[in-house]
Design a protein around this motif. Structure first.
Motif, mmCIF file in Angstrom:
data_model
loop_
_atom_site.group_PDB
_atom_site.id
_atom_site.type_symbol
_atom_site.label_atom_id
_atom_site.label_comp_id
_atom_site.label_asym_id
_atom_site.label_seq_id
_atom_site.Cartn_x
_atom_site.Cartn_y
_atom_site.Cartn_z
ATOM 1 N N THR A 178 1.019 -1.136 0.054
ATOM 2 C CA THR A 178 0.021 -0.054 0.050
ATOM 3 C C THR A 178 0.894 1.128 0.127
ATOM 4 O O THR A 178 1.987 1.206 0.555
ATOM 5 N N ALA A 179 0.457 2.227 -0.456
ATOM 6 C CA ALA A 179 1.048 3.654 -0.536
ATOM 7 C C ALA A 179 -0.085 4.937 -0.172
ATOM 8 O O ALA A 179 -1.024 4.476 -0.923
ATOM 9 N N PRO A 180 0.042 5.796 0.257
ATOM 10 C CA PRO A 180 -0.850 6.870 0.288
ATOM 11 C C PRO A 180 -1.069 7.473 -0.873
ATOM 12 O O PRO A 180 -0.208 7.400 -1.883
ATOM 13 N N PHE A 181 -2.263 7.996 -1.105
ATOM 14 C CA PHE A 181 -2.611 8.443 -2.364
ATOM 15 C C PHE A 181 -1.641 9.872 -2.349
ATOM 16 O O PHE A 181 -1.691 10.662 -1.756
ATOM 17 N N PRO A 182 -1.377 10.410 -3.872
ATOM 18 C CA PRO A 182 -0.767 11.663 -3.908
ATOM 19 C C PRO A 182 -1.521 12.738 -3.981
ATOM 20 O O PRO A 182 -1.504 13.671 -5.111
ATOM 21 N N ALA A 183 -2.622 12.780 -3.232
ATOM 22 C CA ALA A 183 -3.836 13.753 -3.258
ATOM 23 C C ALA A 183 -4.126 13.906 -1.655
ATOM 24 O O ALA A 183 -4.135 13.070 -0.898
ATOM 25 N N GLY A 184 -4.294 15.253 -1.280
ATOM 26 C CA GLY A 184 -4.882 15.439 -0.058
ATOM 27 C C GLY A 184 -6.476 15.292 0.084
ATOM 28 O O GLY A 184 -7.074 15.396 -0.989
ATOM 29 N N ASP A 185 -6.739 15.354 1.340
ATOM 30 C CA ASP A 185 -7.954 15.232 1.614
ATOM 31 C C ASP A 185 -9.030 16.460 0.665
ATOM 32 O O ASP A 185 -8.346 17.639 1.076
ATOM 33 N N GLY A 186 -10.168 16.260 0.208
ATOM 34 C CA GLY A 186 -10.904 17.145 -0.369
ATOM 35 C C GLY A 186 -10.253 17.696 -1.552
ATOM 36 O O GLY A 186 -10.977 18.698 -2.014
#
Length: 124
Positions: free
Chosen positions: A91-99
């Protein structure tokens, strides 16, 4: 399945204003990106991510020049069939922030990953 000659909204059940910025998790060869590019009002921002490096490169070379608002990034997580040379992390975090996006699309992704990955990405 890759074109939208009628210029219709790709997901007719979703209100048009939600198409303004689209995050496409598992963008693959850009099938939905191409349809979105051709709809009456294309998104003003689109980010597609995929674990298959070659498909991401194809999209960058062939779709982004047609509409620079459509960007594609490699999601470096392991898959024995779609990302065998990727890092070994699952897994890896998405390259985008919340909202940041008004719509998130994940066409045929969760059928290809394990339960713990699904749970991680649904939280993401």
């Amino acid at each position: 399945f890759f074109d939208n000659p009628g210029r219709k909204y790709v997901f007719p059940e979703i209100p048009p204003h939600l198409y303004s910025s689209v995050f496409d998790f598992g963008s693959g060869c850009g099938r939905q990106a191409r349809q979105l590019m051709q709809q009456k009002t294309p998104p003003s921002r689109y980010l597609g991510i995929d674990i298959n490096r070659e498909m991401v490169e194809w999209c960058r070379e062939n779709l982004t020049p047609a509409n620079p608002a459509f960007q594609f990034e490699h999601h470096d997580v392991y898959s024995p069939s779609l990302g065998p040379t990727n890092s070994r992390r699952l897994t890896a975090p998405f390259p985008a922030g919340d909202g940041e996006f008004t719509m998130v699309n994940a066409h045929s992704v969760f059928t290809h990953i394990f339960q713990h990955q699904t749970e991680f990405y649904l939280r993401e």
